[in-house]
Design an enzyme around this catalytic site. Structure first.
Site, mmCIF file in Angstrom:
data_model
loop_
_atom_site.group_PDB
_atom_site.id
_atom_site.type_symbol
_atom_site.label_atom_id
_atom_site.label_comp_id
_atom_site.label_asym_id
_atom_site.label_seq_id
_atom_site.Cartn_x
_atom_site.Cartn_y
_atom_site.Cartn_z
ATOM 1 N N LEU A 277 -4.980 -0.919 -18.986
ATOM 2 C CA LEU A 277 -5.497 0.699 -19.617
ATOM 3 C C LEU A 277 -4.310 1.392 -19.291
ATOM 4 C CD1 LEU A 277 -8.135 -0.792 -19.257
ATOM 5 C CD2 LEU A 277 -8.979 1.658 -18.265
ATOM 6 N N GLY A 278 -3.421 1.440 -18.445
ATOM 7 C CA GLY A 278 -2.012 2.059 -18.035
ATOM 8 C C GLY A 278 -1.504 1.601 -16.998
ATOM 9 N N THR B 240 -7.956 7.473 -16.465
ATOM 10 C CA THR B 240 -6.959 6.522 -16.563
ATOM 11 C C THR B 240 -5.446 7.257 -16.028
ATOM 12 O OG1 THR B 240 -7.930 5.013 -18.071
ATOM 13 C CG2 THR B 240 -5.397 4.871 -17.748
ATOM 14 N N GLU C 290 -3.292 6.858 -12.697
ATOM 15 C CA GLU C 290 -1.934 6.345 -12.901
ATOM 16 C C GLU C 290 -0.980 7.310 -12.384
ATOM 17 O OE1 GLU C 290 -1.503 3.444 -13.319
ATOM 18 O OE2 GLU C 290 -3.161 2.681 -14.374
ATOM 19 N N HIS D 128 -0.821 6.999 -8.864
ATOM 20 C CA HIS D 128 0.314 6.001 -8.346
ATOM 21 C C HIS D 128 1.646 6.819 -8.382
ATOM 22 C CE1 HIS D 128 -2.132 2.571 -7.863
ATOM 23 N NE2 HIS D 128 -2.416 2.396 -9.235
ATOM 24 N N HIS E 88 -3.795 1.603 -4.420
ATOM 25 C CA HIS E 88 -5.235 1.347 -4.785
ATOM 26 C C HIS E 88 -6.051 1.361 -3.543
ATOM 27 C CE1 HIS E 88 -4.026 -1.052 -8.566
ATOM 28 N NE2 HIS E 88 -4.456 0.233 -9.173
ATOM 29 N N TRP F 283 -8.164 -0.263 -2.475
ATOM 30 C CA TRP F 283 -8.492 -1.500 -1.413
ATOM 31 C C TRP F 283 -7.176 -2.239 -0.929
ATOM 32 C CZ3 TRP F 283 -8.487 -1.052 -7.048
ATOM 33 C CH2 TRP F 283 -7.693 -1.818 -7.500
ATOM 34 N N VAL G 61 -3.698 5.472 3.677
ATOM 35 C CA VAL G 61 -4.441 6.511 3.898
ATOM 36 C C VAL G 61 -5.346 6.425 5.104
ATOM 37 C CG1 VAL G 61 -5.643 8.450 2.698
ATOM 38 C CG2 VAL G 61 -3.763 7.195 1.596
ATOM 39 N N ASP H 214 -14.814 5.552 -15.749
ATOM 40 C CA ASP H 214 -14.480 6.986 -15.482
ATOM 41 C C ASP H 214 -15.494 7.790 -14.884
ATOM 42 O OD1 ASP H 214 -12.009 6.243 -16.598
ATOM 43 O OD2 ASP H 214 -12.014 7.724 -18.373
#
Length: 651
Positions: free
Chosen positions: A188-189, A225, A229, A232, A238, A240, A250, A289
């Protein structure tokens, strides 16, 4: 806060993403970039140190001033598939989503009511604007379009290269670059984390998963999406942690088993320690989404650490990208600089100055080759700047403009300046010439001869000279002298990638690094740099490296002082290995620790408690039963955590 050594966290990369759910290519791209560019890992480690300092100093979460990030969309479409050339309206729908999501203005944040995460949707205090002026100061819509014959771009970053049919990024210091194309492969990205190359910096989104209208395709048709991104791009992991029960760095996000797809029912429980309720609605998970709608306060703090003063993307806050083109705004109240001129020239740098402008908050110096269409940009708050990394004996165009708050001036007159010819030594240094450039990074370090006095130049505020040499199995101890200093220079010594000594004396006092060790032969690196940007482009310094089988000593007045062996050295050899490895363990002031060997999925292969003496210890481990592959060796002692990569390669 969950703690994990950054190097270990960054390499725990999962490759088990189900094709039926969201598929982000960022971590695969990151692993490839780290393998191809080892300096990126060091950059990211330095960034992580800054982030951790920021978190410690901002218990309130940071921020308080809204930052606006100029954004440009590069639409790269296949000429035979018109749908890939998405509309301006679709781009604008994506901008609306980004602004709502990063300001916690999205209406679906209300779905947190009744959950343990109620009230946790964080306003990151970041806005996004479509750029109104390009890097040349020319008016723009913030959208570029390019037709291509490429059918599928993949994640090799070719879409970011005009030479490969894509579009080069605009200056990352002033813009968020978002490429929209057909990625292919179910991706997706993907995004580039802070610390990577400027030539590939930004975010890529597939045209089917951008915005909320047009080609936007369910279940990824709500613009999330790009939100994921850009998260990031602003240094979020991510949720997990890309490992089973991993760490996303975090403090307030629950530990997740792995990624979640679809729309999990609340409460979705993790089977990790404590059985926490997973934050499946977080933008950094893999849900659909419509089922992701929040950043946490801890994620906001990581983001603000990147964009606030001192952060890796702090220059975006003063970007002119969303100012009116040509400046002017306000009837000429922001005047263009005058008297743009050159103050010094070397073979690779040109130093420019200009007169101050009343009301100026900053300046933008731009330069390029006469044949180039794109300008390189230097942001500065003073009336001087240095362009570095230039070609020798080459003419460059220079111009400068003023930034007055949110207004930019017109440009000054363009000035043409040529760099010095190779061998000129930077202008009047008595024939002093630097034959080692360019050597401004560890990967570009130049090999030097031992027991030989070499001469080199620090030619600009950003110039850092790197050199390398090898010790031997019988002459292991290392000494490096830095003398004849024309300015306040300092020196660092590295054994491979590990810093083992530093010398930071004031002024032009000679610097000395000594490293007495029992380690086997390896490559040593020396970095010479100016303190607070000190440099002298016309005068050389001298560097002298030597090795010895006996420990080096240094004189302190009349006393001879034996230097202690460095005790924070963590090393593995041989590496790659086939059956047995020797590990140097840095116990420091402790006498025990734990040694772990794990694969890149986080599975622990070996867990051993080690007892030893304070200081440096050495053990041998049998790895003959471990399969070929890449592993992480981690040693924890006291509050210290050390990690090294280990390659098992059997014939």
């Amino acid at each position: 806060m969950r703690k994990l050594h950054f190097l270990f966290a960054i390499l725990l990369i999962s490759f088990t993403v189900a094709t039926a759910q969201r598929n982000c290519g960022s971590m695969d791209v990151l692993q490839k970039q780290l393998l191809e560019n080892p300096s990126m890992l060091r950059n990211m480690e330095e960034i992580e140190k800054q982030v951790n300092d920021y978190i410690r100093n901002h218990s309130n979460g940071g921020g308080r001033a809204v930052i606006t990030i100029p954004t440009v969309f590069h639409i790269v479409y296949n000429s035979s598939v018109p749908a890939q050339n998405i509309s301006d309206a679709q781009v604008q729908s994506q901008m609306t989503v980004l602004n709502n999501d990063f300001r916690a203005l999205n209406s679906d944040a209300g779905l947190l009511a009744g959950t343990v995460f109620a009230g946790m949707a964080a306003d990151c205090e970041i806005n996004f604007c479509l750029a109104t002026q390009d890097p040349n100061g020319v008016a723009t819509t913030g959208i570029t379009r390019k037709s291509s014959t490429v059918t599928s771009w993949g994640t090799n970053d070719n879409v970011k290269k005009s030479s490969a049919g894509g579009v080069d990024p605009w200056n990352r210091n002033n813009y968020l670059n978002i490429w929209v194309c057909n990625i292919g492969g179910g991706i997706l990205g993907y995004a580039q984390f802070p610390g990577g190359s400027a030539a590939t910096d930004g975010v890529v989104c597939d045209y089917r998963y951008t915005g909320t209208i047009g080609t936007a395709t369910a279940p990824f048709d709500k613009g999330r999406t790009a939100t994921h991104e850009v998260g990031h791009w602003l240094n979020l992991r991510h949720i997990w942690g890309d490992a089973t029960c991993g760490n996303d760095l975090v403090s307030d996000t629950p530990v997740h088993n792995t990624s979640n797809g679809g729309c999990p029912s609340y409460p979705h429980l993790s089977t990790c320690t404590g059985t926490p309720i997973e934050m499946t609605m977080n933008y950094m998970d893999y849900t659909n989404d419509v089922c992701m709608y929040m950043f946490s306060p801890g994620q906001k703090t990581r983001i603000r650490a990147i964009v606030d003063a001192g952060g890796a993307r702090a220059t975006l806050a003063s970007s002119p990208g969303c100012n009116a083109s040509g400046g002017g705004g306000g009837g000429g109240t922001c005047a263009a600089p005058t008297s743009l001129g050159v103050s010094s020239v070397t073979t690779s740098t040109i130093s420019m100055t200009w007169l101050a402008v009343t009301g100026a908050t900053s300046y933008v110096l731009e330069y390029k080759l006469p044949t180039a269409s794109t300008w390189s940009i230097i942001n500065t708050t003073i009336t001087a700047a240095i362009a570095s990394g230039l070609q020798s004996n080459t003419t460059y165009n220079f111009r400068v403009k003023t930034i007055c708050g949110n207004t930019a001036s017109t440009y000054s007159n363009t000035v043409n300046v040529a760099t010095a010819a190779t061998g000129g030594g930077g202008g009047g240094g008595g024939g002093c010439a630097d034959v080692y450039e360019s050597n401004n990074s560890r990967t570009a370090a130049k090999t030097i001869a031992l027991n030989t006095n070499i001469s080199a130049v620090i030619s600009s505020t950003s110039d850092k000279d790197w050199f390398k040499f090898n010790n031997t199995s019988t002459m292991k101890n290392v000494k490096v002298d830095l003398t004849n200093l024309p300015a306040d220079y300092d020196m660092r010594l590295y054994r491979s990638t590990t810093q083992v000594a530093i010398s930071e004396l004031d002024g032009t006092t000679p610097e000395l690094c000594i490293y007495n060790t029992t380690s086997t032969a390896t490559t040593y690196y020396v970095q010479v740099y100016g303190f607070n940007g000190a440099f002298n482009a016309s005068s050389c310094y001298n560097l002298f490296a030597t090795i010895s089988g006996s420990q080096f000593r240094t004189e302190n007045g009349q006393d001879i002082v034996e230097l202690e062996t460095v005790t924070n050295d963590f090393a593995i050899f041989p590496n790659p290995a086939s059956d047995e490895i020797t590990i140097l363990l840095p116990f420091g002031g402790d006498s025990e620790g734990n040694l772990y060997i794990s694969d890149i999925m986080g599975k622990v292969i070996l867990n051993q408690n080690i007892q030893g003496a304070k200081g440096q210890n050495q053990i041998m481990i049998d790895v003959g039963s471990i399969n070929n592959g890449l592993y992480l060796v981690t040693f924890k002692t006291g509050d210290d955590v050390y990690t090294q990569k280990l390659v098992i390669a059997k014939n």
